[in-house]
Design a protein around this motif. Structure first.
Motif, PDB file in Angstrom:
ATOM      1  N   UNK A   1       0.858  -1.185   0.000  1.00 15.60           N
ATOM      2  CA  UNK A   1       0.000   0.000   0.000  1.00 15.60           C
ATOM      3  C   UNK A   1       0.891   1.231   0.000  1.00 15.60           C
ATOM      4  N   UNK A   2       0.374   2.317  -0.567  1.00 12.50           N
ATOM      5  CA  UNK A   2       1.136   3.568  -0.575  1.00 12.50           C
ATOM      6  C   UNK A   2       0.300   4.667   0.073  1.00 12.50           C
ATOM      7  N   UNK A   3       0.961   5.420   0.943  1.00 16.65           N
ATOM      8  CA  UNK A   3       0.275   6.468   1.691  1.00 16.65           C
ATOM      9  C   UNK A   3       0.845   7.829   1.302  1.00 16.65           C
ATOM     10  N   UNK A   4      -0.045   8.792   1.148  1.00 15.52           N
ATOM     11  CA  UNK A   4       0.420  10.133   0.821  1.00 15.52           C
ATOM     12  C   UNK A   4      -0.520  11.153   1.446  1.00 15.52           C
ATOM     13  N   UNK A   5       0.002  12.335   1.659  1.00 15.56           N
ATOM     14  CA  UNK A   5      -0.810  13.375   2.283  1.00 15.56           C
ATOM     15  C   UNK A   5      -0.916  14.584   1.374  1.00 15.56           C
ATOM     16  N   UNK A   6       0.193  15.314   1.249  1.00 18.92           N
ATOM     17  CA  UNK A   6       0.083  16.634   0.632  1.00 18.92           C
ATOM     18  C   UNK A   6      -0.315  16.613  -0.836  1.00 18.92           C
ATOM     19  N   UNK A   7       0.103  15.588  -1.601  1.00 19.56           N
ATOM     20  CA  UNK A   7      -0.256  15.629  -3.035  1.00 19.56           C
ATOM     21  C   UNK A   7      -1.768  15.593  -3.216  1.00 19.56           C
ATOM     22  N   UNK A   8      -2.458  14.973  -2.239  1.00 17.33           N
ATOM     23  CA  UNK A   8      -3.918  14.933  -2.338  1.00 17.33           C
ATOM     24  C   UNK A   8      -4.545  16.162  -1.675  1.00 17.33           C
ATOM     25  N   UNK A   9      -4.016  16.525  -0.499  1.00 16.29           N
ATOM     26  CA  UNK A   9      -4.605  17.652   0.237  1.00 16.29           C
ATOM     27  C   UNK A   9      -4.575  18.934  -0.590  1.00 16.29           C
ATOM     28  N   UNK A  10      -3.437  19.149  -1.243  1.00 15.81           N
ATOM     29  CA  UNK A  10      -3.285  20.414  -1.965  1.00 15.81           C
ATOM     30  C   UNK A  10      -3.851  20.351  -3.373  1.00 15.81           C
ATOM     31  N   UNK A  11      -4.475  19.211  -3.674  1.00 14.45           N
ATOM     32  CA  UNK A  11      -5.149  19.101  -4.968  1.00 14.45           C
ATOM     33  C   UNK A  11      -4.196  18.947  -6.135  1.00 14.45           C
ATOM     34  N   UNK A  12      -2.915  18.611  -5.854  1.00 13.24           N
ATOM     35  CA  UNK A  12      -1.961  18.393  -6.946  1.00 13.24           C
ATOM     36  C   UNK A  12      -2.476  17.266  -7.846  1.00 13.24           C
ATOM     37  N   UNK A  13      -2.934  16.180  -7.170  1.00 17.01           N
ATOM     38  CA  UNK A  13      -3.515  15.059  -7.889  1.00 17.01           C
ATOM     39  C   UNK A  13      -4.758  14.599  -7.141  1.00 17.01           C
ATOM     40  N   UNK A  14      -5.678  13.986  -7.888  1.00 14.65           N
ATOM     41  CA  UNK A  14      -6.848  13.396  -7.235  1.00 14.65           C
ATOM     42  C   UNK A  14      -6.593  11.897  -7.055  1.00 14.65           C
ATOM     43  N   UNK A  15      -7.422  11.279  -6.215  1.00 15.88           N
ATOM     44  CA  UNK A  15      -7.317   9.834  -6.013  1.00 15.88           C
ATOM     45  C   UNK A  15      -7.526   9.095  -7.351  1.00 15.88           C
ATOM     46  N   UNK A  16      -8.554   9.416  -8.133  1.00 20.11           N
ATOM     47  CA  UNK A  16      -8.715   8.697  -9.405  1.00 20.11           C
ATOM     48  C   UNK A  16      -7.517   8.886 -10.344  1.00 20.11           C
ATOM     49  N   UNK A  17      -6.944  10.084 -10.373  1.00 20.59           N
ATOM     50  CA  UNK A  17      -5.752  10.293 -11.212  1.00 20.59           C
ATOM     51  C   UNK A  17      -4.622   9.355 -10.786  1.00 20.59           C
ATOM     52  N   UNK A  18      -4.408   9.292  -9.483  1.00 23.10           N
ATOM     53  CA  UNK A  18      -3.328   8.455  -8.967  1.00 23.10           C
ATOM     54  C   UNK A  18      -3.590   6.992  -9.303  1.00 23.10           C
ATOM     55  N   UNK A  19      -4.847   6.567  -9.153  1.00 24.59           N
ATOM     56  CA  UNK A  19      -5.158   5.159  -9.438  1.00 24.59           C
ATOM     57  C   UNK A  19      -4.997   4.841 -10.916  1.00 24.59           C
ATOM     58  N   UNK A  20      -5.448   5.772 -11.754  1.00 21.19           N
ATOM     59  CA  UNK A  20      -5.302   5.532 -13.189  1.00 21.19           C
ATOM     60  C   UNK A  20      -3.832   5.457 -13.567  1.00 21.19           C
TER      61      UNK A  20
END
Lengths: 217, 274
Positions: free
Chosen positions: B240-259
């Motif tokens: 599993x991979x955990x991240x905070x700021x790339x999602x919080x600050x809207x750099x990337x969305x969860x669907x973008x990361x999954x794709x």
């Protein structure tokens, strides 16, 4: 108002289970009451019964046995009375004839079979089997209706190191693949059990809970 | 098919509020951890992680409310870490609706606590936070007396506690293996060197631990790009991979990361949230 009891025997994520049941119940035309209880008399009045369970088989069995009168009420209502029953995780494993986690512990014996350690063919696979996996339905069932299975199907959340190996293929309703088949759902008559956690499985889980609340075996 | 790689957004919570800014479209209160959790749930996150960095005892109490309100809306696994020191702490979090607890300092000071917690609540519930820093050996000395990376492969990373402030002297890989023997069902491996740097996971650390233990490893600390997530799985062997700021600050969305993970051959769960 019909009554759904979630059995509190000191094992399980009761709050999570109750939250998911309440969420689904509210969407039904005649919402049932969802009651988390350790009182066998409340379970006796229930129209549906859910048995959760988290932890080790022997500890959970001891916890269930420690609630005076609970086992008798369960036998009376589920086996003799035909009340719809859903066991989840160790609450499903307890349906087996026996558990073989650490020591051999007799189960309820409702689904003949034994709870055995997972032995994935690929030794690189991690134990516990923890995370999201798809299902392969072995035998269609009302509780699995409307849930897409197979590689492109919905995912269920699993977290376990042991699973129920049923004596008969007839009672193994769904499997997951984790270096070999893992028992994902078992059942017969008015009894159903899932190794995965419907209350933690988002879309798939809420659909299964809805199916359970509508189920007329 | 087998298990999907899990993508876990992490929310740092202090006195009931998200500490790092959260920027979601349509989120009325970006500081409310429950609102953020609901947004991540709807976006298809596979699990949620709250790290409670409470400044006070009163602040500590608010995490139970945050977890309880989250569990009413999010039907996915929730891990809570920070300040978990006693069996009673764990029980209260589980009763609030948490599924797993992450234990850090207490695992170092009292390893037996992990055994007791695993016996009581099951291995699946006990995540040990392995916060590690690469060892620097001043004595070896580089040019101008700068610290240099130690060559000694026997102990390349050291465990830190108290939010990365206190060195323990313990070797990270050995500590991780010992925690699994004690009953940890999962390890959250954070590189203190990389945390907040956006320069990527410490891949060598992640892989050294993932290859040494039989339980799943969550890679954490340093994600700045989607390639970092791919590296954590492919090269770090994380489950599993955990991240905070790339999602919080809207750099990337969860669907973008999954794709992105999927397009790089990593199996992920693409179910729509309920």
């Amino acid at each position: 108002m019909s009554l759904v009891t979630i059995i509190d025997y000191g094992a399980g994520n009761l709050r999570s289970a109750a939250n998911a049941f309440e969420r689904v119940a509210a969407t039904l035309d005649t919402p049932p009451e969802i009651l988390v209880t350790a009182d066998p008399e409340a379970v006796r009045r229930a129209d549906r019964i859910m048995l959760p369970g988290v932890g080790a088989f022997a500890d959970c069995k001891a916890g269930l046995d420690a609630v005076a009168g609970m086992r008798e009420v369960l036998e009376e209502r589920v086996i003799a009375g035909g009340v719809p029953f859903l066991g989840v995780c160790v609450g499903m494993q307890l349906l087996a004839s026996e558990g073989r986690e650490k020591t051999v512990t007799p189960g309820l014996g409702w689904i003949p079979g034994a709870v055995e350690r997972l032995t994935p063919s690929d030794p690189g696979l991690k134990i516990p089997h923890m995370g999201w996996n798809t299902l392969t339905v072995q035998k269609p069932h009302a509780l699995l209706a409307g849930i897409p299975d197979g590689p492109d199907g919905l995912h269920a959340y699993f977290v376990h190191s042991y699973h129920l190996v049923t004596d008969s293929a007839d009672t193994r309703l769904a499997i997951a693949d984790y270096g070999g088949p893992v028992t994902a759902a078992v059942g017969r008559d008015n009894i159903f059990g899932t190794q995965f956690h419907p209350e933690k499985s988002q879309a798939l889980g809420l659909k299964l809970i809805e199916n359970f609340l509508r189920w007329t075996p | 098919m087998s298990l999907k790689t899990r993508l876990i957004p992490c929310l740092d919570v202090k006195d009931g509020r998200v500490v790092k800014g959260v920027q979601f479209v349509d989120l009325i209160d970006a500081g409310d951890p429950v609102a953020a959790a609901i947004a991540y749930d709807a976006a298809g996150a596979d699990e949620l992680c709250f790290l409670d960095i409470a400044a006070s005892h009163e602040g500590r109490e608010t995490i139970f409310d945050v977890v309880a309100r989250t569990a009413e809306h999010c039907f996915m696994p929730v891990t809570v870490g920070g300040g978990v020191r006693t069996i009673e702490d764990i029980r209260k979090l589980l009763l609030s609706g948490a599924d797993k607890v992450a234990i850090n300092s207490a695992a170092v000071t009292d390893p037996d606590f992990i055994s007791r917690a695993a016996d009581k609540f099951g291995n699946q519930c006990i995540v040990v936070s392995v916060d590690a820093k690469q060892r620097l050996d001043q004595a070896v000395g580089g040019d101008n007396g700068q610290a240099v990376r130690r060559e000694d492969k026997e102990s390349q990373w050291e465990i830190y506690t108290h939010g990365g402030r206190k060195p323990s002297g313990l070797d990270a890989v050995e500590f991780a293996a010992r925690m699994v023997e004690r009953g940890a069902g999962e390890l959250l491996v954070t590189s203190m060197d990389r945390d907040g740097t956006r320069s990527g996971f410490d891949i060598a650390l992640t892989r050294a631990i993932a290859d040494a233990v039989a339980v799943p490893v969550i890679a954490s600390g340093g994600v700045g790009t989607l390639d970092h997530l791919v590296e954590g799985v492919r090269e770090g062997h994380a489950s599993a991979v955990l991240a905070a700021s790339i999602f919080h600050f809207g750099t990337f969305t969860i669907p973008q990361a999954k794709q992105y993970l999927q397009s790089h051959g990593i199996a992920v769960r693409m179910d729509r949230a309920a």
